[in-house]
Design a protein around this motif. Structure first.
Motif, short mmCIF file in Angstrom:
data_model
loop_
_atom_site.label_atom_id
_atom_site.label_comp_id
_atom_site.label_asym_id
_atom_site.label_seq_id
_atom_site.Cartn_x
_atom_site.Cartn_y
_atom_site.Cartn_z
N GLY A 129 0.79 -1.23 0.00
CA GLY A 129 0.00 0.00 0.00
C GLY A 129 0.82 1.27 0.00
O GLY A 129 0.31 2.35 -0.31
N ASN A 130 2.10 1.19 0.35
CA ASN A 130 2.96 2.37 0.41
C ASN A 130 3.66 2.57 -0.92
O ASN A 130 4.03 1.61 -1.59
CB ASN A 130 4.00 2.22 1.51
N SER A 131 3.88 3.81 -1.31
CA SER A 131 4.54 4.09 -2.57
C SER A 131 5.85 4.83 -2.34
O SER A 131 6.00 5.57 -1.37
CB SER A 131 3.62 4.89 -3.49
N VAL A 132 6.80 4.64 -3.24
CA VAL A 132 8.10 5.31 -3.17
C VAL A 132 7.96 6.68 -3.81
O VAL A 132 7.51 6.81 -4.95
CB VAL A 132 9.18 4.48 -3.90
N GLY A 133 8.34 7.70 -3.07
CA GLY A 133 8.15 9.07 -3.53
C GLY A 133 9.33 9.66 -4.28
O GLY A 133 10.41 9.06 -4.38
N ASN A 134 9.12 10.85 -4.77
CA ASN A 134 10.08 11.58 -5.58
C ASN A 134 11.38 11.87 -4.84
O ASN A 134 12.45 11.93 -5.45
CB ASN A 134 9.41 12.88 -6.04
N THR A 189 5.19 6.81 -6.91
CA THR A 189 4.24 7.89 -7.14
C THR A 189 4.42 8.41 -8.56
O THR A 189 5.45 8.18 -9.20
CB THR A 189 4.47 9.05 -6.15
N GLN A 190 3.42 9.13 -9.06
CA GLN A 190 3.52 9.70 -10.41
C GLN A 190 4.67 10.70 -10.50
O GLN A 190 5.36 10.77 -11.51
CB GLN A 190 2.20 10.35 -10.81
N ALA A 191 4.86 11.48 -9.42
CA ALA A 191 5.96 12.45 -9.42
C ALA A 191 7.31 11.73 -9.50
O ALA A 191 8.21 12.18 -10.22
CB ALA A 191 5.89 13.31 -8.17
N ALA A 192 7.45 10.63 -8.79
CA ALA A 192 8.70 9.86 -8.84
C ALA A 192 8.92 9.30 -10.24
O ALA A 192 10.04 9.34 -10.77
CB ALA A 192 8.67 8.74 -7.81
#
Length: 194
Positions: A127-132, A160-163
């Motif tokens: 459920g957790n995402s790797v960020g930018n 994430t989409q930003a990452a």
């Protein structure tokens, strides 16, 4: 790494070594029990020295590849798992270097094409995402600090989409859970350096 110079033996050196070998042979045949014991000890010492020298040339991997689910591994086990995948797929000089001051690298390697690379490992819950911010850290260190040609972030989750956008812009490869699964199953195209 510069090439080693070949050692040249002089005639005197060869003669002395031959004489010592002959005298040792004569002594061992005169004292077979003691000679066998000494030969066994010398063999064990030579084996131990060879193991120490060989260990310095092999990748620094502490545990064998575990067939476990990466989601159930500790972060350290996950780093070891990724290092084993690199070794399995033909990388050399594989090192697990993760820790408090890893400067954005958990695994360093030279890929099968001879290019140095690094992996930042992120063993996250699904459920957790790797960020930018993680992509920015790797981007800031992989070339100048680690002297790598390429870098990747491998996670058991997703990005994430930003990452994703930033990684695409700066050329860092992102390996999410689905791509990691393909890589673990042996698909060469899913490896971080491809």
């Amino acid at each position: 790494m510069p090439a080693r110079k070949r050692r040249r033996w002089s005639g005197w050196t060869i003669a002395v070594l031959a004489l010592l070998a002959y005298l040792a042979y004569r002594w061992i045949t005169a004292n077979p029990v003691l000679g066998a014991l000494i030969l066994a000890l010398l063999g064990a010492a030579a084996f131990a020295v060879a193991q120490v020298r060989l260990r310095g040339r092999l990748p620094r991997i502490r545990r064998p590849l575990a067939p476990h689910d990466p989601h159930r591994m500790s972060p350290g086990q996950f780093e070891e798992y990724l290092a084993h995948l690199c070794v399995r797929d033909g990388c050399s000089r594989v090192q697990v270097v993760g820790g408090a001051n890893d400067h954005g690298a958990d695994v360093l390697y030279v890929d099968p094409h001879g290019r140095p690379g690094l992996i930042q490992a992120k063993r996250y819950a699904p459920g957790n995402s790797v960020g930018n911010e993680h992509v920015q850290i790797v981007n800031g260190t992989y070339r100048d600090y680690h002297r790598c040609v390429h870098a990747s972030i491998v996670t058991t989750s997703h990005f994430t989409q930003a990452a994703q956008a930033f990684a695409k812009r700066v050329g860092i490869r992102l390996v999410d859970d689905a791509r990691l699964d393909r890589w673990a199953r042996g698909y060469a195209s899913a490896a971080p350096w491809n």
